[in-house]
Design an enzyme around this catalytic site. Structure first.
Site, PDB file in Angstrom:
ATOM      1  N   ASP A   1      -2.767   4.903  -3.013  1.00 42.75           N
ATOM      2  CA  ASP A   1      -3.494   5.129  -1.719  1.00 42.75           C
ATOM      3  C   ASP A   1      -4.255   7.616  -2.410  1.00 42.75           C
ATOM      4  O   ASP A   1      -3.631   7.745  -3.089  1.00 42.75           O
ATOM      5  CB  ASP A   1      -3.288   5.730   0.024  1.00 42.75           C
ATOM      6  CG  ASP A   1      -4.156   6.346   0.805  1.00 42.75           C
ATOM      7  OD1 ASP A   1      -4.752   5.218   1.087  1.00 42.75           O
ATOM      8  OD2 ASP A   1      -3.843   7.464   1.412  1.00 42.75           O
TER       9      ASP A   1
ATOM     10  N   GLU B   1      -6.655   3.986  -5.343  1.00 49.91           N
ATOM     11  CA  GLU B   1      -8.019   4.160  -4.358  1.00 49.91           C
ATOM     12  C   GLU B   1      -8.577   5.650  -4.912  1.00 49.91           C
ATOM     13  O   GLU B   1      -7.555   6.217  -5.034  1.00 49.91           O
ATOM     14  CB  GLU B   1      -7.183   4.060  -3.069  1.00 49.91           C
ATOM     15  CG  GLU B   1      -9.329   4.397  -2.423  1.00 49.91           C
ATOM     16  CD  GLU B   1      -8.794   5.089  -1.000  1.00 49.91           C
ATOM     17  OE1 GLU B   1      -9.292   5.012  -0.439  1.00 49.91           O
ATOM     18  OE2 GLU B   1      -8.228   5.907  -0.865  1.00 49.91           O
TER      19      GLU B   1
ATOM     20  N   ASP C   1       0.516  -1.524  -0.141  1.00 50.74           N
ATOM     21  CA  ASP C   1       0.141   0.432   0.312  1.00 50.74           C
ATOM     22  C   ASP C   1       1.300   1.475   0.464  1.00 50.74           C
ATOM     23  O   ASP C   1       2.085   0.705   1.052  1.00 50.74           O
ATOM     24  CB  ASP C   1      -0.962   0.532   0.922  1.00 50.74           C
ATOM     25  CG  ASP C   1      -1.877   0.621   0.918  1.00 50.74           C
ATOM     26  OD1 ASP C   1      -2.030   1.877   0.723  1.00 50.74           O
ATOM     27  OD2 ASP C   1      -2.846   0.547   2.085  1.00 50.74           O
TER      28      ASP C   1
ATOM     29  N   HIS D   1     -11.093  -0.814   5.945  1.00 52.33           N
ATOM     30  CA  HIS D   1     -10.309  -0.691   6.418  1.00 52.33           C
ATOM     31  C   HIS D   1     -10.657   0.738   6.479  1.00 52.33           C
ATOM     32  O   HIS D   1     -11.000   0.919   7.754  1.00 52.33           O
ATOM     33  CB  HIS D   1      -9.080  -0.645   7.173  1.00 52.33           C
ATOM     34  CG  HIS D   1      -8.242   0.356   5.653  1.00 52.33           C
ATOM     35  ND1 HIS D   1      -8.203  -0.249   4.343  1.00 52.33           N
ATOM     36  CD2 HIS D   1      -8.050   1.848   6.127  1.00 52.33           C
ATOM     37  CE1 HIS D   1      -7.357   0.503   3.623  1.00 52.33           C
ATOM     38  NE2 HIS D   1      -7.547   2.094   4.521  1.00 52.33           N
ATOM     39  N   ASP D   2     -11.714   0.887   6.069  1.00 51.97           N
ATOM     40  CA  ASP D   2     -12.725   2.724   6.127  1.00 51.97           C
ATOM     41  C   ASP D   2     -13.668   3.036   6.037  1.00 51.97           C
ATOM     42  O   ASP D   2     -14.268   3.319   6.505  1.00 51.97           O
ATOM     43  CB  ASP D   2     -12.039   3.432   5.298  1.00 51.97           C
ATOM     44  CG  ASP D   2     -10.542   4.015   5.260  1.00 51.97           C
ATOM     45  OD1 ASP D   2     -10.165   3.600   6.213  1.00 51.97           O
ATOM     46  OD2 ASP D   2      -9.874   4.273   3.860  1.00 51.97           O
TER      47      ASP D   2
END
Ligand code: NOJ
Length: 549
Positions: A196, A246, A96, A320-321
Site C-alpha cells: 500500500d 501502489e 495487502d 476499491h478506490d
C-alpha cells in the site's frame, strides 16, 4: 524470478465479495466458496485487501495487528483453507501490506501514546505546542496531516486519517518488524504481496511547509525509498514473489527503478495518472469531462517509457478506490456491454500485468446513491463536509460524490438477482448499487457467449494462448483522432493490432492493407466482417483485435 508476464490478478474486496455467515459483511469463507468461479475465469492470483484486526475507520487500511485475522472476516484456519484450496486450483494468494502507517489502535502506537519513547521512534513524532503545527501538510482525506497529543506535548504525522499514524522507516527497528511480518505470511503459504502507498514511506529528514501543494512533493518517492525497498525484499526473502507497489503521485523514472528486474525492488507498480484525466486542475473533487487527448498521451508515455527502461506496468482501470470504469469512461445505457468490453480489451492487450477488480468482469456500475446516509467511506464523508464548507449545495456535493466516491466500487458483488445480489441473505454493510440490474449479475452472464463475463474469460485465455500478448513489443499507431487508440504488439512471428473507439461517435480508421488480411481475434460487435477495405468505420465503443498468429 520466474516469468510472470502471462499472469492475471483478480482483486477481491472481501468485505463486499460474499458473506457466508449472514452478518452482512463479506468473509474469507465467501472467497473459498467462489473459487470455482475464479478458476473458470482463469485468473492466477487473488489480491485480497486487508482483513486484519482493524477499527475499520478506513475499511482495514488501518491495521491494528498484522499477524491476525479480524473475526468479522473469519479465522486463521479459514484462511489456511483458502490458501490450500486455491493452490489446488493453481491460484495463489496476494496479501495487502499496509506499511506506510498503522492504526492508532496498534500495540506500537498504544505504547508510544503511553509515553514509551522506543515506540515513539516507530512513528513520526515532533515536539511542539498546540498552536504551532510542524508543517502545513494536508492529510489525503482532508484537514491537517498532523495531530497533537497534549499529554506528550507532541504532534504525530498521519498522511491519511487521524487514526492512521505514519511509521518511521528511518528507524531500522521498524524495517525489521515489517520484514518479520512478511516472513510470517510467507510461512503461511502466501505467494505475493501488494504494498500500500509504498512510495510514501521514506520521509525527508527536514520537514518544511509546502507553499505549492499539500506536501506530497516532499515525501512521494522519498530520499531512501529505493534503498529501503531493496532491503525489504531481499531480507524478507521474497525476491521470487510477485510484488506490486501502489505508487501515489509517482513518476515514470521512479517506476522504472521500482520495477526493472535488475534493480531487485518490485515486480511492478500501480500508478494513477491515467485515472486523473477527469480531475479539474488535478482536483479529484472538481468534475470535468474525460480529457481523451491526455489519456492517450499518458498511455503512450508510460507504455513506451516502461518498455524502454525495462520496467513493468500493471494494467487496470478499477480497484476499491476508483469509481467503476464503465460509469466513468463508458456508457451505462445502450452501449453498456460494448463499452465495458472495449475498455477491458483496451488495456489487456498492452504490455504489463492485468488486474481485474471484482464486479468489473460483469460490467458493474457506480452506486448512484441518492443521499449522504448511504455512503460509508471516510474520505467521502470528510469531503462532503469540506464541499459544503466551500459553498457547494448539498445537491452539488452529492453529485460530486456520486462521480468520485470510493464507495462506488465497494457496493456488494452482484452474483444473482436476489434482493442482496447473492452477496448476503441479510442487509449488507453498504447498500447495493442503485444500478443493480438483473443483467449485471454473474448468474445472468455465466452461460451467455456474448456477455461481458465471457469476454473477460477470453481476454485471460488469449494472454495464455498467444505469447505476443504477454511478451510482445508495443508500439502505438497514428490515428486521426484522439477518440481512437491503436497499438501493435510484435513477438517473433506473431503480431496483433488493437483498435479502440473510445467514444459514442462512429470513427473512421485506416487499416493498413497487409493487416486487412489478418484474422479477427476479438471484437465486441457480433458478426463484424474482416475489414477488407482500407477505410473502416468503427461503431460506438468498438474494439477490434486483428492478428497474424
Ligand atoms: C491506498 C488504499 O488503496 C486506500 O484504500 C487507503 O485508504 C489508502 N491507501 C491508505 O491506506
Amino acid at each position: 524470478m520466474e516469468d510472470f508476464s502471462d499472469k492475471v490478478v483478480y482483486q477481491i474486496y472481501p468485505k463486499s465479495f460474499r458473506d457466508t455467515n449472514g452478518d452482512g459483511f463479506g468473509d474469507i469463507s465467501g472467497i473459498t466458496e467462489k473459487l470455482d468461479y475464479l478458476q473458470e475465469l482463469g485468473v492466477d492470483y487473488l489480491w485480497l485487501t486487508p482483513f486484519f484486526p482493524s477499527p475499520q475507520r478506513d475499511n482495514g487500511y488501518d491495521v491494528a495487528d498484522y499477524r491476525k485475522i479480524n473475526p468479522k472476516f473469519g479465522t486463521m484456519e479459514e484462511l489456511e483453507n483458502l490458501i490450500r484450496k486455491s493452490e489446488e486450483r493453481g491460484i495463489k494468494i496476494m496479501l495487502d501490506m499496509v506499511f506506510n502507517h498503522t492504526s492508532t489502535q496498534h500495540e506500537w502506537f498504544q505504547k508510544a501514546q503511553k509515553g514509551d519513547e522506543n515506540y515513539q521512534k516507530y512513528y513520526i513524532f515532533k515536539e511542539g505546542t498546540p498552536d504551532h503545527v510542524p508543517t502545513n501538510w494536508k492529510s489525503k482525506f482532508g484537514g491537517s496531516a498532523w495531530e497533537y497529543i497534549p499529554k506528550l506535548k507532541k504532534w504525530y504525522l498521519h498522511l491519511y486519517d487521524v487514526t492512521q499514524a505514519d511509521l518511521n522507516w528511518d528507524n531500522p527497528k521498524v524495517r525489521e518488524e515489517l520484514k518479520e511480518i512478511l516472513r510470517f505470511w510467507k510461512e503461511k503459504g502466501i505467494k505475493a504481496f501488494r504494498f500500500d502507498v509504498i512510495n510514501l514511506v521514506s520521509k525527508p529528514e527536514q520537514m518544511e511547509d509546502d507553499f505549492e501543494g499539500d506536501g506530497r512533493r516532499f515525501y512521494s518517492d522519498g530520499p531512501h525509498i529505493h534503498e529501503y525497498l531493496k532491503e525489504l525484499v531481499s531480507d524478507a526473502g521474497i525476491e521470487d514473489f510477485i510484488t506490486v507497489g501502489e505508487m501515489s503521485s509517482t513518476s515514470l523514472e521512479h517506476c522504472i527503478r521500482y520495477s526493472a528486474p535488475k534493480e531487485k525492488e518490485l515486480s511492478m507498480c500501480f500508478n494513477f495518472h491515467h485515472l486523473k484525466v477527469d480531475y479539474k486542475d488535478g482536483n479529484k473533487w472538481a468534475l470535468k469531462d474525460v480529457d481523451y487527448k491526455k489519456l492517450k498521451k499518458l498511455f503512450i508515455e508510460w507504455q513506451i517509457g516502461m518498455q524502454q527502461g525495462d520496467g513493468w506496468n500493471t494494467l487496470f482501470w478499477c480497484n476499491h478506490d476508483q469509481p467503476r470504469i464503465v460509469s466513468r469512461m463508458g456508457d451505462e445505457g445502450i452501449y453498456w456491454k460494448e463499452s465495458a468490453k472495449m475498455l477491458a480489451g483496451m488495456i489487456h492487450f498492452m504490455r504489463g500485468t492485468p488486474y481485474i477488480y471484482q464486479g468489473e468482469e460483469i460490467g458493474m456500475l457506480n452506486a448512484h446513491y441518492p443521499s449522504i446516509e448511504q455512503y460509508r467511506d471516510i474520505e467521502s464523508l470528510n469531503y462532503y463536509q469540506i464541499l459544503l464548507e466551500n459553498g457547494k449545495t448539498k445537491k452539488e456535493a452529492l453529485e460530486i460524490l456520486a462521480a468520485r466516491s470510493r464507495d462506488n466500487s465497494r457496493t456488494p458483488m452482484q452474483w444473482n438477482k436476489e434482493k442482496y445480489g447473492g452477496f448476503s441473505k441479510e442487509e449488507p454493510w453498504i447498500p447495493m448499487s442503485a444500478e443493480f440490474r438483473k443483467e449485471i449479475t454473474v448468474e445472468a452472464q455465466q452461460n451467455d457467449k456474448n456477455s461481458i463475463l465471457t469476454f473477460y474469460k477470453k481476454l485471460v485465455a488469449m494472454r495464455k494462448k498467444y505469447p505476443v500478448i504477454a511478451k510482445g513489443k508495443i508500439s502505438f499507431l497514428e490515428t486521426e483522432t484522439d477518440m481512437v487508440l491503436a497499438y501493435q504488439r510484435i513477438f517473433q512471428e506473431q503480431q496483433i493490432v488493437v483498435f479502440c473507439n473510445l467514444g459514442r461517435k462512429e470513427q473512421n480508421i485506416k487499416i493498413p492493407k497487409e493487416q486487412s488480411s489478418w484474422e479477427i481475434l476479438l471484437e465486441n460487435y457480433e458478426g463484424r466482417k474482416i475489414p477488407f477495405e482500407e477505410r473502416y468505420t468503427m461503431k460506438p465503443y468498438e474494439i477490434m483485435v486483428l492478428g497474424k498468429i
